[in-house]
Structures are given as C-alpha cells and as structure tokens.
Scaffold this motif. Sequence first.
Motif, PDB file in Angstrom:
ATOM      1  N   THR A 201      18.920  -7.844  -7.579  1.00 34.91           N
ATOM      2  CA  THR A 201      19.133  -8.305  -8.957  1.00 34.91           C
ATOM      3  C   THR A 201      19.929  -9.612  -8.884  1.00 34.91           C
ATOM      4  O   THR A 201      20.298 -10.057  -7.788  1.00 34.91           O
ATOM      5  CB  THR A 201      19.955  -7.288  -9.787  1.00 34.91           C
ATOM      6  OG1 THR A 201      21.280  -7.234  -9.231  1.00 34.91           O
ATOM      7  CG2 THR A 201      19.332  -5.897  -9.758  1.00 34.91           C
ATOM      8  N   ASP A 202      20.191 -10.200 -10.053  1.00 35.64           N
ATOM      9  CA  ASP A 202      20.972 -11.439 -10.045  1.00 35.64           C
ATOM     10  C   ASP A 202      22.446 -11.164  -9.730  1.00 35.64           C
ATOM     11  O   ASP A 202      23.223 -12.094  -9.546  1.00 35.64           O
ATOM     12  CB  ASP A 202      20.814 -12.204 -11.364  1.00 35.64           C
ATOM     13  CG  ASP A 202      21.068 -11.319 -12.574  1.00 35.64           C
ATOM     14  OD1 ASP A 202      20.973 -10.083 -12.447  1.00 35.64           O
ATOM     15  OD2 ASP A 202      21.352 -11.871 -13.650  1.00 35.64           O
ATOM     16  N   ASP A 203      22.831  -9.899  -9.655  1.00 35.30           N
ATOM     17  CA  ASP A 203      24.176  -9.541  -9.170  1.00 35.30           C
ATOM     18  C   ASP A 203      24.047  -9.066  -7.722  1.00 35.30           C
ATOM     19  O   ASP A 203      23.392  -8.049  -7.457  1.00 35.30           O
ATOM     20  CB  ASP A 203      24.765  -8.428 -10.055  1.00 35.30           C
ATOM     21  CG  ASP A 203      26.183  -8.041  -9.648  1.00 35.30           C
ATOM     22  OD1 ASP A 203      26.545  -8.253  -8.460  1.00 35.30           O
ATOM     23  OD2 ASP A 203      26.920  -7.521 -10.499  1.00 35.30           O
ATOM     24  N   PRO A 204      24.669  -9.779  -6.770  1.00 30.86           N
ATOM     25  CA  PRO A 204      24.506  -9.429  -5.353  1.00 30.86           C
ATOM     26  C   PRO A 204      25.031  -8.033  -5.017  1.00 30.86           C
ATOM     27  O   PRO A 204      24.691  -7.491  -3.963  1.00 30.86           O
ATOM     28  CB  PRO A 204      25.306 -10.510  -4.611  1.00 30.86           C
ATOM     29  CG  PRO A 204      26.232 -11.090  -5.625  1.00 30.86           C
ATOM     30  CD  PRO A 204      25.545 -10.957  -6.956  1.00 30.86           C
TER      31      PRO A 204
ATOM     32  N   MET B 116      21.151  -8.442 -16.722  1.00 25.96           N
ATOM     33  CA  MET B 116      20.726  -8.081 -15.353  1.00 25.96           C
ATOM     34  C   MET B 116      19.234  -8.381 -15.193  1.00 25.96           C
ATOM     35  O   MET B 116      18.430  -7.964 -16.011  1.00 25.96           O
ATOM     36  CB  MET B 116      20.997  -6.602 -15.132  1.00 25.96           C
ATOM     37  CG  MET B 116      20.731  -6.100 -13.731  1.00 25.96           C
ATOM     38  SD  MET B 116      22.021  -6.393 -12.520  1.00 25.96           S
ATOM     39  CE  MET B 116      23.526  -6.095 -13.437  1.00 25.96           C
ATOM     40  N   GLU B 117      18.914  -9.080 -14.141  1.00 20.44           N
ATOM     41  CA  GLU B 117      17.524  -9.478 -13.906  1.00 20.44           C
ATOM     42  C   GLU B 117      17.004  -8.810 -12.642  1.00 20.44           C
ATOM     43  O   GLU B 117      17.706  -8.753 -11.626  1.00 20.44           O
ATOM     44  CB  GLU B 117      17.517 -10.999 -13.678  1.00 20.44           C
ATOM     45  CG  GLU B 117      16.448 -11.738 -14.424  1.00 20.44           C
ATOM     46  CD  GLU B 117      16.454 -13.211 -14.009  1.00 20.44           C
ATOM     47  OE1 GLU B 117      15.407 -13.675 -13.543  1.00 20.44           O
ATOM     48  OE2 GLU B 117      17.529 -13.875 -14.114  1.00 20.44           O
ATOM     49  N   LYS B 118      15.758  -8.326 -12.704  1.00 16.84           N
ATOM     50  CA  LYS B 118      15.132  -7.722 -11.521  1.00 16.84           C
ATOM     51  C   LYS B 118      14.521  -8.843 -10.679  1.00 16.84           C
ATOM     52  O   LYS B 118      13.704  -9.603 -11.177  1.00 16.84           O
ATOM     53  CB  LYS B 118      14.065  -6.746 -11.990  1.00 16.84           C
ATOM     54  CG  LYS B 118      13.366  -5.973 -10.901  1.00 16.84           C
ATOM     55  CD  LYS B 118      12.387  -4.992 -11.561  1.00 16.84           C
ATOM     56  CE  LYS B 118      11.528  -4.285 -10.552  1.00 16.84           C
ATOM     57  NZ  LYS B 118      10.529  -3.423 -11.234  1.00 16.84           N
ATOM     58  N   LEU B 119      14.928  -8.918  -9.411  1.00 24.11           N
ATOM     59  CA  LEU B 119      14.417  -9.983  -8.537  1.00 24.11           C
ATOM     60  C   LEU B 119      13.500  -9.400  -7.461  1.00 24.11           C
ATOM     61  O   LEU B 119      12.834  -8.405  -7.706  1.00 24.11           O
ATOM     62  CB  LEU B 119      15.594 -10.761  -7.918  1.00 24.11           C
ATOM     63  CG  LEU B 119      16.519 -11.447  -8.933  1.00 24.11           C
ATOM     64  CD1 LEU B 119      17.695 -12.139  -8.238  1.00 24.11           C
ATOM     65  CD2 LEU B 119      15.758 -12.455  -9.786  1.00 24.11           C
TER      66      LEU B 119
ATOM     67  N   GLU C 118      23.266  -8.043 -20.330  1.00 26.59           N
ATOM     68  CA  GLU C 118      23.545  -9.349 -19.685  1.00 26.59           C
ATOM     69  C   GLU C 118      22.257 -10.104 -19.378  1.00 26.59           C
ATOM     70  O   GLU C 118      21.296  -9.536 -18.901  1.00 26.59           O
ATOM     71  CB  GLU C 118      24.345  -9.215 -18.383  1.00 26.59           C
ATOM     72  CG  GLU C 118      25.820  -8.928 -18.643  1.00 26.59           C
ATOM     73  CD  GLU C 118      26.373  -7.907 -17.622  1.00 26.59           C
ATOM     74  OE1 GLU C 118      26.095  -8.064 -16.421  1.00 26.59           O
ATOM     75  OE2 GLU C 118      27.031  -6.973 -18.075  1.00 26.59           O
TER      76      GLU C 118
END
Length: 255
Positions: free
Chosen positions: A18-21, A1-4, A255
């Motif tokens: 995050t990279d998960d919508p 999981m990435e913080k955007l 992830e």
Amino acid sequence: MEKLEKLYEGKAKKMYATDDPNVLWVEYMNQATAGNGAKKAQIAGKGSLNNRITSVLFDLLAARGVPSHFLRRISDTEQLVRRMDMFPLEIIMRNVAAGSFAKRYGVEEGTELRCPILEFCLKSDELGDPFINDDAIVALGLADERQLAEISRQARAVNDALTDVFASIDVRLADFKIEEGATGDGTILLADEITPDTCRLWDLRDRSGRIEHLDKDLFRRDLGSIIPAYEEIHSRLLALAASEGVETGEKAVTE
Ligand code: ADP
Ligand code: MG
C-alpha cells in the motif's frame, strides 16, 4: 490508503503493498489446498468466510490482551495488516492428539495430552514443511534465542486465549498453526491468519460420539463441504463477539 503492486500470492491469500510502507493489503482467495498443495480446489465463499473469521478472532484475541498484525477488515474478502518480516516457521500448538502428531507417535486421534505441546516446522513448500527443533532454529539463524523465547511465549498465550474463545462457543480447539513476524523496530507479533484452515475445531454440541469436524479436515479427508462448517464457526464467533461487546464490523478505507 491505496492498493499498490502485488508482493506475493500464496496458497490462500494475495498480499499487496500500500502507499503506507508499514501496511499490507490482504486478499483472501477461494482456493483450498491440502497435502502441501497436492490437493487443490476452488470453493465459492471460502475467501470471504476466512477473511471474516480471522478478523473476528483477532478482535477477540485483542480483547483478551493478545495483540496481532491485524488492523481492520475493509471488505468481504480483504483486510489491512501491519507489514512484518516473517519468521519462516509454522508454529503449532496441540491440546489433543490429532493429524500428523497422532500418526507420528502411533496414538489414536482424540488421545488426551497431559500438557499442551508447542512444535515448530520449517515453512518451506519445497521441503514439505519439515519438523525443526529449537536448536536448529537458532543454529540456522531463523530466529535468535531471545526471539524464539518470545515466539514460544506468545504461542502459548495465543493457545490460552483461543482455547477460551472456542470453549465459549462449544468448540474444542484440538490444535492450530500460527505464524509470527517482526516489525521494523523488532516487535514480535502474531501474524498471518487464524481460520478453520489452520485450526482443528471439534464440535462439542454434537453428541454422536464421533469427532465432528468444523475445519479443513472436512476437505483433507473428503468428509463433506467445508462451507456449512465455516459458516457455523463464523456465526458462533459473531454471537460471542456481540455478547462481549467486541466490535467486528467492516471499516471503510480512509485517507
Ligand atoms: P502460503 O501459501 O505461503 O501459506 P498464504 O496464501 O497463506 O501463503 O499467504 C500469506 C503469505 O503472507 C505467507 O507467506 C505469510 O507468511 C505471509 N504473511 C502473513 N502475514 C504477513 C504480514 N503481516 N507481513 C508480511 N507477510 C505476511
Ligand atoms: Mg498460508
């Protein structure tokens, strides 16, 4: 999981994509506000306490069959939640007269109510979160009738479960505010936060006869520091979770 990118900075939290919508990264801040932002302060430790308190409360609610947007806590001040389309409503449940209700109807704080009261306010800083009724909510298209019925049902279920949780730690849940949202497939869920910022919590271990506040009224009314009170709530909740075998630890971002 990435913080955007940061999507929103409110009065108490920052929300990141995050990279998960379907997932939001929430950061709890130390800022405290009252009176619709008229009173403001930075209080060291508040963000961490609220992040940990709301996390354990969502876990205790889940154990009582009440689902929410909460996924997991990932640090002292951060958690992951399901991304929702929020209803612009402050959903308030009252078990005893307090705060604006006591003032509005001219009754003393602490006056018993014959039944719990569900109230709605329009969530709008600009307008000062005005009171709104069911018809106006539907007429303005803020929620349709079916959604409103489900929001109301959930608010009462949250009240039942939360009243039980707090009674178990010798705290009276006088009233609280929640927010609800809908996922992409239309599922309506409890969202936002449940903390001493959003609940009135009265200590039943105190025998002084006065109301002993363990919530943001300490800040609103200049009654003293909130930190020891929030720490007390947190430690009692952790003890309850442990006694119920509810897991509450911080989980790594994978992830
Ligand atoms: P505010 O000052 O508007 O109350 P906060 O600092 O409490 O804001 O930040 C939280 C913001 O994020 C609020 O606008 C709240 O409605 C929104 N929010 C809470 N949970 C979710 C969620 N699961 N998905 C999308 N938005 C959310
Ligand atoms: Mg808020």
